[in-house]
Design a protein around this motif. Structure first.
Motif, short mmCIF file in Angstrom:
data_model
loop_
_atom_site.label_atom_id
_atom_site.label_comp_id
_atom_site.label_asym_id
_atom_site.label_seq_id
_atom_site.Cartn_x
_atom_site.Cartn_y
_atom_site.Cartn_z
N GLU A 203 82.45 -11.43 35.35
CA GLU A 203 83.87 -11.16 35.17
C GLU A 203 84.14 -10.40 33.87
O GLU A 203 85.08 -9.60 33.80
N THR A 204 83.33 -10.63 32.86
CA THR A 204 83.52 -9.94 31.58
C THR A 204 82.68 -8.67 31.46
O THR A 204 82.84 -7.91 30.50
N LEU A 210 74.35 -11.69 31.39
CA LEU A 210 73.69 -11.61 32.69
C LEU A 210 72.18 -11.67 32.53
O LEU A 210 71.49 -12.40 33.26
N LEU A 211 71.66 -10.92 31.58
CA LEU A 211 70.22 -10.91 31.35
C LEU A 211 69.72 -12.29 30.93
O LEU A 211 68.58 -12.66 31.23
N ASP A 212 70.59 -13.06 30.25
CA ASP A 212 70.20 -14.40 29.81
C ASP A 212 70.07 -15.38 30.98
O ASP A 212 69.32 -16.36 30.89
N ILE A 213 70.81 -15.15 32.07
CA ILE A 213 70.82 -16.09 33.19
C ILE A 213 69.96 -15.61 34.36
O ILE A 213 69.60 -16.39 35.24
N LEU A 244 73.74 -3.29 37.48
CA LEU A 244 74.56 -3.07 38.68
C LEU A 244 75.75 -4.02 38.71
O LEU A 244 76.90 -3.60 38.95
N LEU A 245 75.50 -5.29 38.44
CA LEU A 245 76.57 -6.29 38.48
C LEU A 245 77.55 -6.14 37.33
O LEU A 245 78.76 -6.31 37.50
N ALA A 246 77.06 -5.80 36.14
CA ALA A 246 77.93 -5.67 34.97
C ALA A 246 78.93 -4.54 35.14
O ALA A 246 80.05 -4.59 34.60
N GLY A 250 84.40 -4.93 37.36
CA GLY A 250 85.46 -4.42 36.51
C GLY A 250 86.18 -3.20 37.07
O GLY A 250 87.31 -2.91 36.68
N ARG A 251 85.53 -2.49 37.99
CA ARG A 251 86.14 -1.28 38.55
C ARG A 251 86.98 -1.57 39.79
O ARG A 251 87.60 -0.66 40.33
N ILE A 252 87.02 -2.82 40.22
CA ILE A 252 87.75 -3.17 41.42
C ILE A 252 89.10 -3.76 41.04
O ILE A 252 89.18 -4.75 40.30
#
Length: 312
Positions: A203-204, A210-213, A244-246, A250-252
């Motif tokens: 979401e942020t 993301l890389l941490d999880i 890809l996820l990051a 945010g663009r939607i």
């Protein structure tokens, strides 16, 4: 007025015969309906096809002389298994021409399903994908023995094999699944923690979070069925998946990401303008996300509007 067929196979169907009394065939079918659906779904990975199998099962069951049936539950499971096997062989040919990656049809499940650890594991996206690698007969034998704990003789009747042959098939299927299944049972709390961290990062748009999880070898699979845009092939690696996820959500505009219980596991549902766009389920190992399964094919999202009851 609905037909008896639709009445008996539907979720909120009427269950009375003429005169207002429940007939024995309908009563037995309704009593075991959720079990039969679960058997068919685990064999097919498709709720729509499982519902069709239940209709076919009812048609055959309604013509049976109940006086000749010793164990109605076992008899119904046998009919369902045979119908599911027939459909599974047809689906195999259909999936060869499927556009992009094929993923099982997600189900919105009640919290109590997750309390049955073995059942929850067996209907998870990760396990259903492992079951896809079995032959139809191996899959039927594995599901009936390992998930529903049927005796070998009962399974033999359902798959038209000898009991000795079923034992061999079961051994082969167990070995195959053991080599490919998730590494171990993960607690619901551990999965929820990973899901919460993942949701905040997406979401942020926080790549580092993301890389941490994400596990280093995380795999992202997307199923658009040729109808919705999805990744055409598996994406492997935390960096590729994370980037890809990051950059995606945010663009939607008018997008919302909400947690839900899907296939007995914590998951996320992406809605755009209030409509379900994507169902995202996770596989978690050792606190890290090792698998992401994004179903976007609209034809596979119809069971996400109401809870599906699964039973053993």
């Amino acid at each position: 007025m609905k037909s008896q067929r639709s009445e008996c196979t539907g979720d909120t169907a009427g269950r009375l015969s003429d005169g207002g009394r429940t007939d024995p065939a309908t009563e037995a079918f309704v009593a075991h309906r959720n079990l039969l659906f679960t058997v068919a779904y685990e064999m097919l990975g498709s709720a729509a096809d499982a519902e069709d199998v239940l209709q076919e099962t009812w048609l055959r069951w309604s013509g049976v002389d109940l006086g000749t049936v010793r164990d109605r539950r076992a008899y119904l499971v046998r009919i369902t298994t045979r119908q599911a096997l027939s459909r599974l062989r047809t689906l195999g040919r259909r999936r060869e021409s499927y556009v992009g990656s094929w993923l099982p049809e997600p189900l919105l499940t009640a919290p109590d399903v997750a309390e049955d650890v073995e059942l929850a594991d067996s209907v998870s996206m990760a396990m259903l994908l492992v079951l896809e690698t079995l032959t139809p007969t191996e899959r039927a034998v594995f599901v009936l023995r390992e998930v529903f704990d049927l005796e070998y003789d009962e399974i033999a009747d359902a798959v038209d094999k000898t009991s000795a042959a079923v034992r061999q098939i079961a051994h082969r299927a167990r070995s195959h699944v053991a080599a490919r299944r998730p590494r171990g049972v993960v607690s619901a709390a551990e999965t929820r923690d990973a899901l919460d961290a993942f949701q905040r990062a997406v979401e942020t748009g926080d790549l580092q979070r993301l890389l941490d999880i994400l596990a280093p070898d995380v795999v992202l699979l997307g199923d658009g069925g040729g109808v919705k845009q999805a990744v055409p092939r598996p994406i492997v690696g935390a960096d590729k998946v994370g980037r890809l996820l990051a950059s995606g959500l945010g663009r939607i505009t008018e997008a919302s990401l909400r947690p839900a219980q899907v296939n007995a596991c914590p998951a996320l549902i992406l809605r755009i303008s209030g409509e379900i766009d994507t169902v995202l389920t996770l596989r978690v190992d050792n606190g890290l996300i090792t698998g992401l399964y994004a179903v976007r094919n609209p034809g596979k999202l119809s069971h996400m509007h109401r809870e599906t009851t699964l039973r053993r």
